[in-house]
Write an enzyme that holds these catalytic residues in place. Sequence first.
Site, PDB file in Angstrom:
ATOM      1  N   GLU A  96      -3.609  38.276  35.058  1.00 60.59           N
ATOM      2  CA  GLU A  96      -4.005  39.189  33.968  1.00 60.59           C
ATOM      3  C   GLU A  96      -4.400  40.580  34.449  1.00 60.59           C
ATOM      4  OE1 GLU A  96      -5.778  36.255  30.595  1.00 60.59           O
ATOM      5  OE2 GLU A  96      -7.132  36.690  32.245  1.00 60.59           O
TER       6      GLU A  96
HETATM    7  C1  NGO Z   1      -7.099  32.464  31.631  1.00 60.84           C
HETATM    8  C2  NGO Z   1      -7.739  33.669  32.295  1.00 60.84           C
HETATM    9  C3  NGO Z   1      -9.211  33.455  32.594  1.00 60.84           C
HETATM   10  C4  NGO Z   1      -9.928  32.869  31.395  1.00 60.84           C
HETATM   11  C5  NGO Z   1      -9.242  31.577  30.987  1.00 60.84           C
HETATM   12  C6  NGO Z   1      -9.913  30.968  29.776  1.00 60.84           C
HETATM   13  C7  NGO Z   1      -6.459  32.541  33.764  1.00 60.84           C
HETATM   14  C8  NGO Z   1      -5.757  32.149  34.982  1.00 60.84           C
HETATM   15  N1  NGO Z   1      -6.975  33.732  33.516  1.00 60.84           N
HETATM   16  O1  NGO Z   1      -6.697  31.690  32.762  1.00 60.84           O
HETATM   17  O2  NGO Z   1      -9.793  34.680  32.957  1.00 60.84           O
HETATM   18  O3  NGO Z   1     -11.256  32.592  31.733  1.00 60.84           O
HETATM   19  O4  NGO Z   1      -7.886  31.787  30.697  1.00 60.84           O
HETATM   20  O5  NGO Z   1      -9.298  29.799  29.337  1.00 60.84           O
END
Ligand code: NGO
Length: 536
Positions: free
Chosen positions: A349
């Site tokens: 992300e």
């Molecule tokens: C995503 C995000 C995290 C969140 C999570 C919540 C990943 C790999 N990045 O998973 O920052 O906490 O969802 O479900």
Amino acid sequence: MFLTFFSSAGTAACSGADIDTEDNPDITDSTSDELQLEAAPVALDKVIPAPVSVQSSASQTHTITQSTVIYTEANSAEAARVGEYLGTLLRPATGYPLPVRPASSVSSGIVLLLTGANPKVGASGYELDVDPSRILVRANTGAGLFAAVQTLRQLLPVTIEGSSTQTGPWQVAGGHVLDYPKFGYRGAMLDVARHFFPEGTVKRYIDHLARYKLNYLHLHLSDDQGWRIQIDAYPRLATYGGSTQVGGGPGGYYTKAVYTDIVDYAAARYITIVPEIDMPGHTNAALASVAELNCDNKAKPLYTGTDVGFSTFCMDAQHRDVVVKFVGDVVRELAALTPGPYIHLGGDEASSTSEPDYLAFEQRVMPLVAQAGKKLIGWHEILKANPETSAIPQYWGTTPTDSSVQAAAKRGLKILLSPANKAYLDMKYNRNTPLGQDWAGLIEARDAYNWNPASYLTGVSSSSVAGIEAPLWTETLTTLAHIEYMIFPRLPALAERGWASANQTWDQFKQRLAAQGPRWKKANITYYASPQVPWP
Ligand code: NGO
């Protein structure tokens, strides 16, 4: 969207008490009749994860008594340690002394040997033979003996989970078990960045993993809301970057001494810690602590919300060398704290990092892990930067088809599976679950079980799967009871997917899962009493 869970004081609106077993009408106290029932030997094939093969011999029940001795492979300190661990598990409820002694042609008691195992058990499996005269465990490694101990624990009556002396008899069903795992990597993750959890909570989490034969604990040690590990080169990361959490609470961090204690505690349970420092996004806590990681050289304010995708290390020409040096310093200190093979560098992300900056960043930092003598794990977005074949991408998508992951498997990379709609322990069970999130969907107990890691990803064969990991993100979780409520009963379901060779059906599994409920209750473990499970 998560903020609705928190009062202005930053405490969770849904406290542990709301989900405590004491208040749960679905969980009743055991009557003495039930306790009698619970004392009957557990069938050898009723454990989780399901063993590879079992032959029961109904007439061969073994009873552990006041005079039982735990004999361990002579001249093996490691076998003696596993024997001592077994003794520690069994002494409180039995009230027996259960001394641990070196084995010398013994034909009685509980015997843990590092010789004579069927070669099929490999480096992590075991053979277990139970007859009236003895319980014999054979394995090639301490890890194998330890796995057998977890099986033995589940074969004893529920009352073995009691913390004070209980009524026996302590019978174990007779027969033979041959058992070994399907995947080498069977993990869970704990996000200690969104909310900080103290050493004791992490250790209890480790104990829960050990019960179900998981062998990796991934600790998500940094994120926008907090930096949780002491780094001597940049002390402010922990002292300032670790000083808050989601909702504005005081946060916290692990000193190197405490962290090492956690690593050792895990190692004694054959669990390897995988430390993660997430980057180049999810880095606000670092950006707040070390000004020169920002393009304007100004430290960011601390952040206590739950948005994602707003932070990034600066990769412009003036900063990239500073940033890469920073990562190198952190990775070196982290590697020195890590006896295990892996360092996780996040990579998910990074929506505030431009594509060219992301590639430039990853191409410079990924080799730092190898330079520190470790292998890289990263969220599967790192595949954009073409990591070397020893790297392990952790797949967290919600569909079985991903072209970057397929291409990586074709190049020879092993994939770690954490599909968010199957393996994310922070997803709600149903719409009314008071904790957790639902962006990847609702995950009931059956959903966590009903998938096959070996064939889950389109175009990726079983041999390209490193294993599975169940992540627990903690935006909405503040207490041990919250953690346990989210992991039980899904963690054992996922653990079976990582260990068991046979693909059993939910209807078979749910019976075995149901039998775990009274054990959790006896051990004061909070859990979600899923209506899908026929709890006794
Ligand atoms: C995503 C995000 C995290 C969140 C999570 C919540 C990943 C790999 N990045 O998973 O920052 O906490 O969802 O479900």
